[in-house]
Write a protein that holds these residues in place. Structure first.
Motif, short mmCIF file in Angstrom:
data_model
loop_
_atom_site.label_atom_id
_atom_site.label_comp_id
_atom_site.label_asym_id
_atom_site.label_seq_id
_atom_site.Cartn_x
_atom_site.Cartn_y
_atom_site.Cartn_z
N TYR A 101 0.84 -1.19 0.00
CA TYR A 101 0.00 0.00 0.00
C TYR A 101 0.88 1.25 0.00
N GLU A 102 0.32 2.35 -0.47
CA GLU A 102 0.98 3.65 -0.37
C GLU A 102 0.01 4.64 0.24
N CYS A 103 0.53 5.56 1.03
CA CYS A 103 -0.33 6.57 1.64
C CYS A 103 0.42 7.89 1.77
N LEU A 104 -0.33 8.95 2.02
CA LEU A 104 0.22 10.24 2.38
C LEU A 104 -0.11 10.50 3.84
N ALA A 105 0.87 10.97 4.59
CA ALA A 105 0.69 11.23 6.02
C ALA A 105 1.69 12.32 6.42
N PRO A 106 1.56 12.84 7.64
CA PRO A 106 2.46 13.92 8.05
C PRO A 106 3.93 13.55 7.98
N ALA A 107 4.74 14.49 7.55
CA ALA A 107 6.20 14.36 7.63
C ALA A 107 6.60 14.88 9.00
N ALA A 108 6.57 13.98 9.99
CA ALA A 108 6.78 14.37 11.38
C ALA A 108 7.46 13.25 12.12
N PRO A 109 8.09 13.55 13.26
CA PRO A 109 8.67 12.48 14.07
C PRO A 109 7.56 11.54 14.56
N ILE A 110 7.88 10.24 14.63
CA ILE A 110 6.86 9.31 15.10
C ILE A 110 6.67 9.46 16.60
N PRO A 194 -1.48 10.21 11.21
CA PRO A 194 -2.76 9.83 10.60
C PRO A 194 -2.74 10.08 9.09
N ILE A 195 -3.32 9.15 8.34
CA ILE A 195 -3.33 9.27 6.88
C ILE A 195 -4.17 10.46 6.46
N VAL A 196 -3.68 11.22 5.51
CA VAL A 196 -4.38 12.41 5.01
C VAL A 196 -5.76 12.00 4.50
N GLY A 197 -6.78 12.76 4.90
CA GLY A 197 -8.14 12.50 4.46
C GLY A 197 -8.87 11.45 5.27
N ASP A 198 -8.27 10.97 6.37
CA ASP A 198 -8.92 9.93 7.18
C ASP A 198 -10.00 10.57 8.05
#
Length: 243
Positions: A101-110, A194-198
């Motif tokens: 799968y591929e997703c877009l999510a924040p570019a942030a520290p986990i 969190p995945i963008v658009g969730d």
């Protein structure tokens, strides 16, 4: 057993259609868009991939070999020959498939998750990592949740090759080792990504059923398996873009 579905007269149109990626005498593989359910459920009947496929081909025996959430786009396999249903459905039930799968999510520290574990697979780099936890989904409750207990969900998460898509958002590649409901969405959210658009994680956001402005940026990008009939390797790749 013949399935009887109620006939819906006042059903909103889903303004997206699927492409057929592959077909032979046994199966049809489609590239499902966001927002289109795989099978009839709730308010959706004709506006589902299954009923559209049956009507397009004039084949009422077509059934899905596996599931994909309505809000997730990507590769879905349908079986058109009733004699082959068991062979293809068991592929998925016995996890003899490889899914990417591929997703877009924040570019942030986990963030350190509340339950379960994370393990870096190539230390000292954070990614790729293995996320393991116990995920529970109760009937009638929209969100799945994590709790203490025996692990039943595993996902490998790595940074996507595309780099940054827009400010503070980046692509990730997800390799589920198990198939719990909402697993990828729960695991990404538990890391503070969190995945963008969730609309479900981290919190439920109410949207009109015909609001297609903000898709869940999650695509079942690639599906591979050894075909149980032809005994040949098959790989199908979604062309649906992220972002």
């Amino acid at each position: 057993m013949t399935q009887h579905h109620r006939w819906v007269t006042d059903e909103p149109r889903i303004p997206f259609d699927f492409d057929v990626l592959y077909e032979d005498a046994g199966i049809v593989v489609i590239d499902k868009p966001h927002f289109l359910a795989v099978t009839p459920r709730g308010m959706w009947y004709r506006e589902t991939a299954l009923i559209r496929l049956r009507e397009r081909y004039g084949e009422p025996d077509i059934v899905p070999a596996h599931r994909l959430d309505r809000l997730t786009a990507g590769v879905v396999v349908f079986v058109r020959d009733p004699a082959l249903r068991g062979a293809y459905q068991m592929l998925f039930q016995e996890r003899r498939t490889t899914k990417v799968y591929e997703c877009l999510a924040p570019a942030a520290p986990i963030r350190r998750p509340r339950y379960g574990t994370i393990a870096s697979l190539e230390p000292p780099r954070v990614f790729p990592l293995l996320r393991r936890s116990r995920i529970v989904k109760q009937r009638g409750i929209l969100q799945a949740y994590e709790e203490p207990g025996a692990v039943n969900a595993e996902t490998v998460i790595e940074l996507g090759a595309g780099g940054y898509v827009e400010r503070n958002v980046r692509a990730y590649t997800l390799y589920p080792r198990t198939g719990k409901t909402h697993q990828l969405r729960v695991h990404m959210n538990s890391l503070g990504l969190p995945i963008v658009g969730d609309d479900f994680y981290p919190r439920i956001i109410e949207r009109a059923y015909d609001d297609f402005s903000r898709p869940l940026e999650l695509v079942a990008r690639q599906l591979s398996f050894i075909d149980p009939v032809a005994h040949e390797p098959r790989t199908f790749t979604s062309r649906i873009p992220l972002g």
